[in-house]
Design an enzyme around this catalytic site. Structure first.
Site, mmCIF file in Angstrom:
data_model
loop_
_atom_site.group_PDB
_atom_site.id
_atom_site.type_symbol
_atom_site.label_atom_id
_atom_site.label_comp_id
_atom_site.label_asym_id
_atom_site.label_seq_id
_atom_site.Cartn_x
_atom_site.Cartn_y
_atom_site.Cartn_z
ATOM 1 N N HIS A 14 -16.757 -3.436 -7.292
ATOM 2 C CA HIS A 14 -17.698 -3.239 -6.197
ATOM 3 C C HIS A 14 -16.947 -2.749 -4.973
ATOM 4 C CE1 HIS A 14 -17.494 -7.614 -4.347
ATOM 5 N NE2 HIS A 14 -16.306 -7.148 -4.635
ATOM 6 N N CYS A 25 -11.505 -5.114 1.273
ATOM 7 C CA CYS A 25 -12.648 -5.162 0.351
ATOM 8 C C CYS A 25 -13.583 -3.969 0.513
ATOM 9 C CB CYS A 25 -13.412 -6.466 0.524
ATOM 10 S SG CYS A 25 -12.466 -7.912 0.019
ATOM 11 N N HIS A 29 -12.688 -2.207 -5.707
ATOM 12 C CA HIS A 29 -11.825 -3.201 -6.338
ATOM 13 C C HIS A 29 -12.672 -3.972 -7.343
ATOM 14 C CE1 HIS A 29 -13.779 -5.371 -3.054
ATOM 15 N NE2 HIS A 29 -13.529 -6.491 -3.714
ATOM 16 N N HIS A 31 -13.257 -7.700 -9.902
ATOM 17 C CA HIS A 31 -13.082 -9.138 -10.077
ATOM 18 C C HIS A 31 -13.412 -9.514 -11.513
ATOM 19 C CE1 HIS A 31 -12.774 -9.932 -5.770
ATOM 20 N NE2 HIS A 31 -13.825 -9.139 -5.589
ATOM 21 N N HIS A 69 -18.396 -4.792 -16.854
ATOM 22 C CA HIS A 69 -17.709 -3.503 -16.785
ATOM 23 C C HIS A 69 -18.575 -2.421 -16.146
ATOM 24 C CE1 HIS A 69 -14.900 -5.587 -19.376
ATOM 25 N NE2 HIS A 69 -14.009 -4.704 -18.973
ATOM 26 N N GLU A 107 -15.517 -15.254 -7.636
ATOM 27 C CA GLU A 107 -14.765 -14.010 -7.788
ATOM 28 C C GLU A 107 -13.306 -14.271 -8.142
ATOM 29 O OE1 GLU A 107 -16.939 -10.969 -4.671
ATOM 30 O OE2 GLU A 107 -15.130 -11.993 -4.039
#
Length: 117
Positions: A14, A25, A29, A31, A69, A107
């Protein structure tokens, strides 16, 4: 009151671009998310369950097919923070799972948020 929970996991990316370009952020990136659904009931069903864990397979299927994914900015209709992801999942499943009272999103192993209306 009886309470149960079940965890599911998925990996996704995201971008939190509302934070401004200097925030780390704000870059794309990813998680390894852990989602925990929390259910409660004052009474047990005829089998002695709040809900049979097998009945939660629709949550796993949704996560696997819709979120895993993927780029969450393309899926979640609001800014894809943990808080908004938790609410999105809660609102999606509350009609199907009336015992659902909260959704927790993690996360990282050190962070989590809980949406409980």
């Amino acid at each position: 009151m009886y309470k149960i929970s079940k965890q599911f996991s998925f990996s996704a990316s995201h971008v939190l671009d509302l934070l401004g370009k200097d925030h780390p952020c704000a870059r794309m990136h990813g998680h390894n998310y852990v989602i925990t659904v929390h259910l409660k009931s004052e009474m047990l069903d005829e089998y002695g369950f709040v809900k049979d864990y097998k009945a939660l397979k629709t949550v796993k299927e949704f996560i696997d097919c819709t979120l895993d994914h993927r780029h969450l900015n393309d899926i979640i209709p609001v800014h894809p923070t943990s808080e908004n992801i938790a609410r999105y999942i809660y609102e999606h499943f509350k009609p199907e799972i009336p015992e659902l009272y909260a959704v927790e999103v993690s996360e990282t192993p050190q962070t989590s948020c809980i949406y409980e209306p």
